[in-house]
Design an enzyme around this catalytic site. Structure first.
Site, short mmCIF file in Angstrom:
data_model
loop_
_atom_site.label_atom_id
_atom_site.label_comp_id
_atom_site.label_asym_id
_atom_site.label_seq_id
_atom_site.Cartn_x
_atom_site.Cartn_y
_atom_site.Cartn_z
CG HIS A 29 -0.42 0.01 2.38
ND1 HIS A 29 0.40 -0.87 3.08
CD2 HIS A 29 -0.33 1.03 3.44
CE1 HIS A 29 0.84 -0.53 4.36
NE2 HIS A 29 0.13 0.62 4.49
CG ASP A 52 5.02 3.03 7.24
OD1 ASP A 52 4.07 3.41 6.69
OD2 ASP A 52 4.78 2.10 8.08
CG HIS A 53 4.19 0.02 4.12
ND1 HIS A 53 3.92 -1.36 4.54
CD2 HIS A 53 3.71 0.67 5.28
CE1 HIS A 53 3.43 -1.38 5.93
NE2 HIS A 53 3.45 0.05 6.27
CG HIS A 93 0.17 4.32 4.55
ND1 HIS A 93 -0.55 3.66 5.56
CD2 HIS A 93 -0.65 5.38 4.28
CE1 HIS A 93 -1.86 3.85 5.76
NE2 HIS A 93 -2.18 5.01 4.80
CG HIS A 129 4.00 -1.86 11.35
ND1 HIS A 129 5.02 -0.77 11.41
CD2 HIS A 129 3.54 -1.57 10.23
CE1 HIS A 129 4.76 0.11 10.51
NE2 HIS A 129 3.73 -0.45 9.64
CG HIS A 161 -3.89 -0.06 6.76
ND1 HIS A 161 -4.01 0.70 8.08
CD2 HIS A 161 -2.54 0.38 6.00
CE1 HIS A 161 -2.66 1.21 7.93
NE2 HIS A 161 -2.11 1.08 7.01
CG ASP A 165 0.59 -1.22 7.76
OD1 ASP A 165 1.59 -2.19 7.86
OD2 ASP A 165 0.79 -0.20 7.84
FE FE Z 1 2.68 0.83 8.09
ZN ZN Z 2 -0.07 1.63 6.41
#
Ligand code: FE
Ligand code: ZN
Length: 260
Positions: A53, A57-58, A55, A164, A109, A126
């Site tokens: 996805h 941090d990905h 975001h 995570h 998410h 996530d």
């Molecule tokens: Fe994340």
């Molecule tokens: Zn995320």
């Protein structure tokens, strides 16, 4: 079949590294630097990137990795992903280091969220976490509940590679929901020992999640009762004027988790 190991990133992200000989893929490289370091140390050449996805941090490391390696970037078509070369919507089958991997649409998410299912292994970003699930940033409870149902239909021995290290925190909440679940009490001890030893608590197995993760247990009597209490429904479902649906129980548990 490829081997799987992890590259830690940021505070609690895992970037999954898939290798076969000296060939590699990474899943959700939020940061390029630790990936480049590991590829150099292990003399690996990066062939592809799987993105679950949008975001940061990905996907934050994709641009830098693309500068260094001629990679294919598999990612959700419905989301804005830097450098995507293979847009996916779920239902496709893709080749990852010679292995067929099926792509699942798991909205909740985020709306375009994908999971990648290799035999015995699920890379789910996530969506499903150890003892928890992702926040509903874009999707509805009904969408997330359906996504979790499609994951729950996989074989129980499927390894769940989430993005995570949230398990310990999630277990505290799971215990508030089901204080008397023996499998949950056992898992709390196991994860505490893993974390104290500096080990990751993931991957877990789907069977373990089905026994302990409240978000996969919304049809269990104890979870229904806890969800109803939290949502303000009458406690005894048998005498309640309105019997909540499983999605309503999921929504109640998810919103309780947000304020836990
Ligand atoms: Fe994340
Ligand atoms: Zn995320």
């Amino acid at each position: 079949m490829f081997d799987v190991s992890f590259i830690p990133a940021f505070k609690d992200n895992y970037i999954w590294l898939l290798t076969r000989g000296d060939r590699a893929f990474v899943v959700d490289p939020g940061d390029a630097e630790p990936v480049l370091r590991r590829l150099a140390a292990d003399r690996l050449s990066l062939e592809g990137i799987l993105i679950t996805h949008h975001h940061a941090d990905h996907q934050g490391g994709v641009a830098e990795l693309k500068k260094r390696f001629p990679v294919e970037v598999f990612a959700p078509e419905a989301e804005s992903i830097t450098g995507c070369t293979r847009p996916l919507r779920g239902g496709e089958s893709i080749a990852v280091l010679g292995q067929q991997v099926s792509v699942m649409a798991v909205p909740g998410h985020t709306l375009g969220h994908l999971a990648y299912h290799a035999p015995g292994r699920l890379f789910c970003g996530d969506t499903l976490f150890g003892a928890g699930c992702g926040r509903l940033f874009e999707g509805t409870p009904a969408q997330m509940a359906a996504s979790l149902d499609s994951i729950a239909a996989l074989p129980d021995d499927t390894l769940i590679y989430c993005a995570h290290e949230y398990t310990e925190m999630n277990l505290r909440f799971a215990l508030a929901v089901e204080p008397e679940n023996p499998a949950l009490l056992q898992r709390v001890g196991k994860v505490a020992a893993q974390r104290a030893a500096g080990l990751p608590s993931v991957p877990s197995t789907l069977g373990e999640e089905k026994a302990t993760n409240p978000f996969l247990r919304c049809a269990e009597a104890a979870v229904i009762a806890a969800g109803m209490r939290h949502a303000g429904f009458a406690e005894n479902a048998a005498t309640a004027a309105i019997v909540p649906s499983r999605t309503e129980i999921f929504a109640a548990i998810r919103s309780w988790r947000n304020s836990f």
